[in-house]
Design a protein around this motif. Structure first.
Motif, PDB file in Angstrom:
ATOM      1  N   LEU A   1      25.450  38.678  -0.399  1.00  6.15           N
ATOM      2  CA  LEU A   1      26.577  38.327  -1.268  1.00  6.15           C
ATOM      3  C   LEU A   1      27.779  37.866  -0.443  1.00  6.15           C
ATOM      4  O   LEU A   1      28.457  36.900  -0.805  1.00  6.15           O
ATOM      5  CB  LEU A   1      26.972  39.500  -2.160  1.00  6.15           C
ATOM      6  CG  LEU A   1      26.021  39.820  -3.306  1.00  6.15           C
ATOM      7  CD1 LEU A   1      26.480  41.062  -4.046  1.00  6.15           C
ATOM      8  CD2 LEU A   1      25.914  38.643  -4.263  1.00  6.15           C
ATOM      9  N   ARG A   2      28.059  38.540   0.657  1.00  8.71           N
ATOM     10  CA  ARG A   2      29.163  38.153   1.543  1.00  8.71           C
ATOM     11  C   ARG A   2      28.947  36.722   2.059  1.00  8.71           C
ATOM     12  O   ARG A   2      29.837  35.888   1.987  1.00  8.71           O
ATOM     13  CB  ARG A   2      29.256  39.150   2.702  1.00  8.71           C
ATOM     14  CG  ARG A   2      30.429  38.961   3.613  1.00  8.71           C
ATOM     15  CD  ARG A   2      30.467  39.988   4.747  1.00  8.71           C
ATOM     16  NE  ARG A   2      30.430  41.373   4.271  1.00  8.71           N
ATOM     17  CZ  ARG A   2      29.369  42.181   4.321  1.00  8.71           C
ATOM     18  NH1 ARG A   2      28.235  41.762   4.834  1.00  8.71           N
ATOM     19  NH2 ARG A   2      29.436  43.412   3.860  1.00  8.71           N
TER      20      ARG A   2
ATOM     21  N   LYS B   1      26.943  34.313   0.850  1.00  9.49           N
ATOM     22  CA  LYS B   1      26.916  33.318  -0.227  1.00  9.49           C
ATOM     23  C   LYS B   1      28.307  33.090  -0.807  1.00  9.49           C
ATOM     24  O   LYS B   1      28.635  31.985  -1.216  1.00  9.49           O
ATOM     25  CB  LYS B   1      25.925  33.719  -1.321  1.00  9.49           C
ATOM     26  CG  LYS B   1      24.480  33.677  -0.865  1.00  9.49           C
ATOM     27  CD  LYS B   1      24.103  32.290  -0.394  1.00  9.49           C
ATOM     28  CE  LYS B   1      22.696  32.221   0.131  1.00  9.49           C
ATOM     29  NZ  LYS B   1      22.333  30.889   0.611  1.00  9.49           N
ATOM     30  N   PHE B   2      29.121  34.155  -0.847  1.00  6.72           N
ATOM     31  CA  PHE B   2      30.491  33.980  -1.337  1.00  6.72           C
ATOM     32  C   PHE B   2      31.266  33.048  -0.409  1.00  6.72           C
ATOM     33  O   PHE B   2      31.948  32.122  -0.859  1.00  6.72           O
ATOM     34  CB  PHE B   2      31.203  35.332  -1.458  1.00  6.72           C
ATOM     35  CG  PHE B   2      32.631  35.213  -1.877  1.00  6.72           C
ATOM     36  CD1 PHE B   2      32.958  34.920  -3.188  1.00  6.72           C
ATOM     37  CD2 PHE B   2      33.662  35.369  -0.957  1.00  6.72           C
ATOM     38  CE1 PHE B   2      34.278  34.793  -3.586  1.00  6.72           C
ATOM     39  CE2 PHE B   2      34.977  35.237  -1.344  1.00  6.72           C
ATOM     40  CZ  PHE B   2      35.291  34.950  -2.662  1.00  6.72           C
TER      41      PHE B   2
ATOM     42  N   ALA C   1      29.969  29.528  -0.832  1.00  6.80           N
ATOM     43  CA  ALA C   1      30.437  28.947  -2.092  1.00  6.80           C
ATOM     44  C   ALA C   1      31.886  28.479  -1.967  1.00  6.80           C
ATOM     45  O   ALA C   1      32.241  27.385  -2.435  1.00  6.80           O
ATOM     46  CB  ALA C   1      30.307  29.964  -3.227  1.00  6.80           C
TER      47      ALA C   1
ATOM     48  N   ILE D   1      26.664  31.009  -5.279  1.00 11.54           N
ATOM     49  CA  ILE D   1      26.586  32.477  -5.366  1.00 11.54           C
ATOM     50  C   ILE D   1      25.968  32.943  -6.684  1.00 11.54           C
ATOM     51  O   ILE D   1      25.412  34.027  -6.757  1.00 11.54           O
ATOM     52  CB  ILE D   1      27.974  33.128  -5.148  1.00 11.54           C
ATOM     53  CG1 ILE D   1      27.814  34.634  -4.913  1.00 11.54           C
ATOM     54  CG2 ILE D   1      28.930  32.814  -6.275  1.00 11.54           C
ATOM     55  CD1 ILE D   1      29.060  35.347  -4.486  1.00 11.54           C
ATOM     56  N   GLU D   2      26.012  32.138  -7.705  1.00 10.43           N
ATOM     57  CA  GLU D   2      25.582  32.537  -9.048  1.00 10.43           C
ATOM     58  C   GLU D   2      24.175  33.124  -9.099  1.00 10.43           C
ATOM     59  O   GLU D   2      23.971  34.188  -9.690  1.00 10.43           O
ATOM     60  CB  GLU D   2      25.708  31.345 -10.007  1.00 10.43           C
ATOM     61  CG  GLU D   2      25.546  31.710 -11.467  1.00 10.43           C
ATOM     62  CD  GLU D   2      24.109  31.634 -11.944  1.00 10.43           C
ATOM     63  OE1 GLU D   2      23.768  32.394 -12.870  1.00 10.43           O
ATOM     64  OE2 GLU D   2      23.327  30.844 -11.388  1.00 10.43           O
TER      65      GLU D   2
ATOM     66  N   HIS E   1      22.592  34.823  -7.050  1.00 11.08           N
ATOM     67  CA  HIS E   1      22.502  36.077  -6.297  1.00 11.08           C
ATOM     68  C   HIS E   1      23.250  37.220  -6.969  1.00 11.08           C
ATOM     69  O   HIS E   1      23.211  38.349  -6.482  1.00 11.08           O
ATOM     70  CB  HIS E   1      23.020  35.866  -4.874  1.00 11.08           C
ATOM     71  CG  HIS E   1      22.302  34.760  -4.173  1.00 11.08           C
ATOM     72  ND1 HIS E   1      21.025  34.886  -3.687  1.00 11.08           N
ATOM     73  CD2 HIS E   1      22.671  33.479  -3.925  1.00 11.08           C
ATOM     74  CE1 HIS E   1      20.643  33.749  -3.154  1.00 11.08           C
ATOM     75  NE2 HIS E   1      21.616  32.872  -3.286  1.00 11.08           N
TER      76      HIS E   1
END
Length: 160
Positions: free
Chosen positions: A14-15, A17-18, A21, A30-31, A33
């Motif tokens: 998440l870190r 991908k954020f 993004a 990020i969506e 995930h």
């Protein structure tokens, strides 16, 4: 033990991908995930995605390409929390000015401002959460010269 490892891997994903993004101004990164029950910035999945996409659309209007993330800190709304500031990566021309009293011509660049910033609320191996930040280091007028110099190196790509 395996559950903890899965939580750690998911928080790291998440870190990453954020940040990706934000750098690409695309919430769709990020969506996939995010789980339906995830809460970021106190918002459910879809409100969070709409919130960041709104900021991405405003940044896209500047039409200046990808962003680069710089870790700094918040000095106002989230005191002493680490932040992720996002700047346009650019090759801006060098400006010159005459220094008073010495009449010396020196190179300078104005203090760049981030497009947006997020305070890191939770950044443990098991959890990752952010909050929108408007008091991050980059929004302040000052800062140490060394910090500004390092920031310019990263933004203008001179350190590459």
């Amino acid at each position: 033990m395996q559950r903890v490892r899965q939580q750690q891997e998911r928080a790291e994903l998440l870190r990453e991908k954020f940040i990706e993004a934000c750098e690409n101004l695309n919430a769709r990164i990020i969506e996939p995930h995010l789980e339906e029950e995830d809460v970021f910035m106190g918002l459910d999945k879809y409100r969070f995605l709409a919130f960041i996409q709104k900021h991405f659309e405003q940044a896209k209007k500047a039409n200046r390409g990808k962003l680069v993330m710089v870790k700094k800190y918040c000095g106002a709304c989230h005191p002493n929390n680490s932040t992720m500031e996002f700047y346009f990566r650019t090759k801006e021309p060098i400006d010159y000015k005459i220094m008073p009293y010495s009449k010396e011509l020196v190179e300078y660049r104005k203090h760049p401002k981030p497009v947006f910033a997020f305070a890191i609320i939770k950044d443990t191996p098991e959890q990752f959460d952010v909050d929108f930040c408007q008091g991050s280091w980059g929004f302040q007028a000052g800062g140490r010269f060394k910090d500004r110099y390092e920031l310019r190196l990263k933004i203008y790509g001179e350190a590459d």
